[in-house]
Design an enzyme around this catalytic site. Sequence first.
Site, short mmCIF file in Angstrom:
data_model
loop_
_atom_site.label_atom_id
_atom_site.label_comp_id
_atom_site.label_asym_id
_atom_site.label_seq_id
_atom_site.Cartn_x
_atom_site.Cartn_y
_atom_site.Cartn_z
N HIS A 268 3.36 -48.48 19.98
CA HIS A 268 1.53 -47.74 19.26
C HIS A 268 1.92 -48.07 17.94
CE1 HIS A 268 -1.78 -45.45 19.45
NE2 HIS A 268 -1.31 -44.57 20.00
N HIS A 308 -3.38 -56.44 21.51
CA HIS A 308 -3.40 -55.07 22.04
C HIS A 308 -4.38 -54.88 23.27
CE1 HIS A 308 -6.27 -51.17 20.97
NE2 HIS A 308 -5.55 -51.41 19.94
N ASP A 364 -1.53 -53.42 13.14
CA ASP A 364 0.21 -52.79 12.51
C ASP A 364 0.21 -54.52 12.05
OD1 ASP A 364 0.41 -50.49 12.62
OD2 ASP A 364 0.20 -50.92 15.27
N1 CMC Z 1 4.40 -60.61 21.95
C1 CMC Z 1 4.44 -61.75 22.73
N2 CMC Z 1 3.94 -61.46 24.51
C2 CMC Z 1 3.10 -60.56 24.27
C3 CMC Z 1 2.75 -59.74 23.33
C4 CMC Z 1 3.61 -60.19 22.55
N3 CMC Z 1 2.83 -58.97 21.30
N4 CMC Z 1 2.08 -58.44 23.87
C5 CMC Z 1 1.80 -59.09 25.07
N5 CMC Z 1 2.58 -60.30 25.05
C6 CMC Z 1 2.51 -60.16 26.71
C7 CMC Z 1 3.09 -60.29 27.44
O1 CMC Z 1 3.94 -60.34 27.71
C8 CMC Z 1 2.51 -60.00 28.81
O2 CMC Z 1 2.85 -61.56 29.53
P1 CMC Z 1 2.39 -61.56 30.80
O3 CMC Z 1 1.15 -62.26 31.26
O4 CMC Z 1 3.41 -63.42 30.87
O5 CMC Z 1 3.61 -60.85 31.65
C9 CMC Z 1 0.74 -60.39 28.56
O6 CMC Z 1 1.36 -61.22 26.93
C10 CMC Z 1 -0.07 -59.33 28.59
O7 CMC Z 1 0.37 -57.82 27.95
P2 CMC Z 1 0.86 -56.81 28.02
O8 CMC Z 1 1.85 -56.14 28.13
O9 CMC Z 1 0.00 -56.41 29.47
O10 CMC Z 1 -0.82 -56.38 27.75
P3 CMC Z 1 -0.59 -54.52 27.44
O11 CMC Z 1 -1.98 -54.26 27.33
O12 CMC Z 1 0.29 -54.10 28.56
O13 CMC Z 1 0.29 -53.91 26.22
C11 CMC Z 1 0.07 -53.88 23.64
C12 CMC Z 1 -1.13 -54.38 24.74
C13 CMC Z 1 -0.34 -53.92 22.01
C14 CMC Z 1 1.47 -52.73 24.40
C15 CMC Z 1 1.44 -54.70 24.08
O14 CMC Z 1 0.98 -56.84 23.50
C16 CMC Z 1 2.47 -55.17 22.72
O15 CMC Z 1 3.49 -54.55 23.00
N6 CMC Z 1 2.22 -55.82 21.20
C17 CMC Z 1 3.51 -55.88 20.22
C18 CMC Z 1 2.82 -53.84 20.06
C19 CMC Z 1 2.31 -53.50 18.95
O16 CMC Z 1 1.29 -54.49 17.91
N7 CMC Z 1 1.58 -52.61 19.41
C20 CMC Z 1 0.41 -52.26 18.12
C21 CMC Z 1 -0.82 -52.20 19.00
S1 CMC Z 1 -1.52 -51.85 17.56
C22 CMC Z 1 -1.14 -50.46 17.58
C23 CMC Z 1 -2.05 -49.22 18.38
O17 CMC Z 1 -3.34 -49.26 18.66
O18 CMC Z 1 -0.99 -48.57 18.50
#
Ligand code: CMC
Length: 430
Positions: A268, A308, A364
């Site tokens: 986050h 996201h 971010d």
């Molecule tokens: N790098 C590589 N792969 C990713 C990433 C990433 N940053 N984000 C998602 N994926 C992949 C994930 O592994 C999954 O792959 P698969 O379908 O093969 O299992 C797919 O994309 C879907 O991802 P998810 O984890 O199901 O997506 P989510 O909606 O649960 O998570 C997130 C959203 C923001 C937590 C995630 O994208 C992430 O961890 N990003 C990196 C951390 C980050 O930048 N966070 C800041 C978010 S914006 C500021 C805020 O509002 O907090």
Amino acid sequence: MAKETISITDNRTGKTYELPVEQGCIRAMDLRQIKTGADDFGLMTYDPAFLNTANCKSAITFIDGDKGILEYRGYPIEQLAEKSSYLEVAYLVMHGELPTKAQYDDFVHRITVHTFVHENVKGFMDGFRYDAHPMSMLASTVAALSGFYPEAKNVKDKATRRIQMIRLLAKMPTLAAFSYRHSQGLPYIYPDNDLSYCANFLNMMKRIGESKYKVNPVLERALDVLFILHADHEQNCSTTATRAVGSSEVDPYSAVTAGVTALYGPLHGGANEAVLRMLREIGSMKNVPEFIKRVKNGEGTKLMGFGHRVYKSYDPRAKVIKRTADEVFEVTGKNPLLEIALELERIALQDDYFMQRKLYPNVDFYSGLIYEAMGFPVDMFPVLFAIPRTVGWVSQWEEMITDNEQKIARPRQIYTGQTRRDYIPVEKRA
Ligand code: CMC
């Protein structure tokens, strides 16, 4: 005209139920009538991490994740970032409308006169070790404020609520700056009520020997824009935490503490800190392809600052931030990590892995580069997110408290443990 209902046939019993559809949702409680027999509890939904569950009705922030749209109270983020100021946006988020000149002046005055903290708060902060993370200091001190304002527990009274909201907005920069000064062993700088919200924060962070610290207007405005972009983001993890804790009718300091701690996590608000550490680890342009390969192979790292839950196209905040970065770098000189970030983005946006998953830079990805160029240490990045998000937390908290449909947050579970069994004395256990 088509009916706004949905019919569900339960194949276990052959019975059909007609449920109302309201704003694209069915009410989960309407499913409870779907039972296999008198002893059946009734149907529930299973939705870990709330992937497809609306937890509230909210009139504050609108996001269209597919189109990359973000609006506060109907106003597009791009217009607010260009034309407004953080405190005007804070007023808008809190009250629902842009202020008149008189309302704005009064709001700014009320924020300004609440920036000081009780002297004992300083003593409380002094109790932390020199190397405490400023975000844990911030979270603990926000929680401690509840002890300084015991009347805050009167959450049903509008006037009491509003004064705590003002206090939180006003004191957050002071607490944030104090946590930084503590970590550096520097004396605390008291708020200067002649300065704007952002200039005052920069002054409390940076002033050392000079009688008046000169705030660069470009950096002051850049911080103001970053604060506007971070003011609210509907039902994100920290806001959901604030609402859930606040739903027990605890005071807003305790509820907002939940927001701060949720924001601290690397998925986050801690992501801006994680991005910078990632860019430093990559170190040079030539290591970018290898790093992307490791991300795609799931070798223990994500591309931080990408992806996201809601945005499935470019995060509109990241677009504005890129422009702000250019203005800041004009003053500070370019952050050497920028070219690594641009190369990561260039490769990722053409790569099947990221394209198929609709992973784009989020807010971010570039904010940390700006903060670093402005001289903030990496540890402070999540704190710099928490300051402006406070208005989102308090506004969402008040919306929840005044919403007649809300109750104490208390989800259901699917129990997967042992069925009932008898206690075994210790000498008989295997
Ligand atoms: N790098 C590589 N792969 C990713 C990433 C990433 N940053 N984000 C998602 N994926 C992949 C994930 O592994 C999954 O792959 P698969 O379908 O093969 O299992 C797919 O994309 C879907 O991802 P998810 O984890 O199901 O997506 P989510 O909606 O649960 O998570 C997130 C959203 C923001 C937590 C995630 O994208 C992430 O961890 N990003 C990196 C951390 C980050 O930048 N966070 C800041 C978010 S914006 C500021 C805020 O509002 O907090």
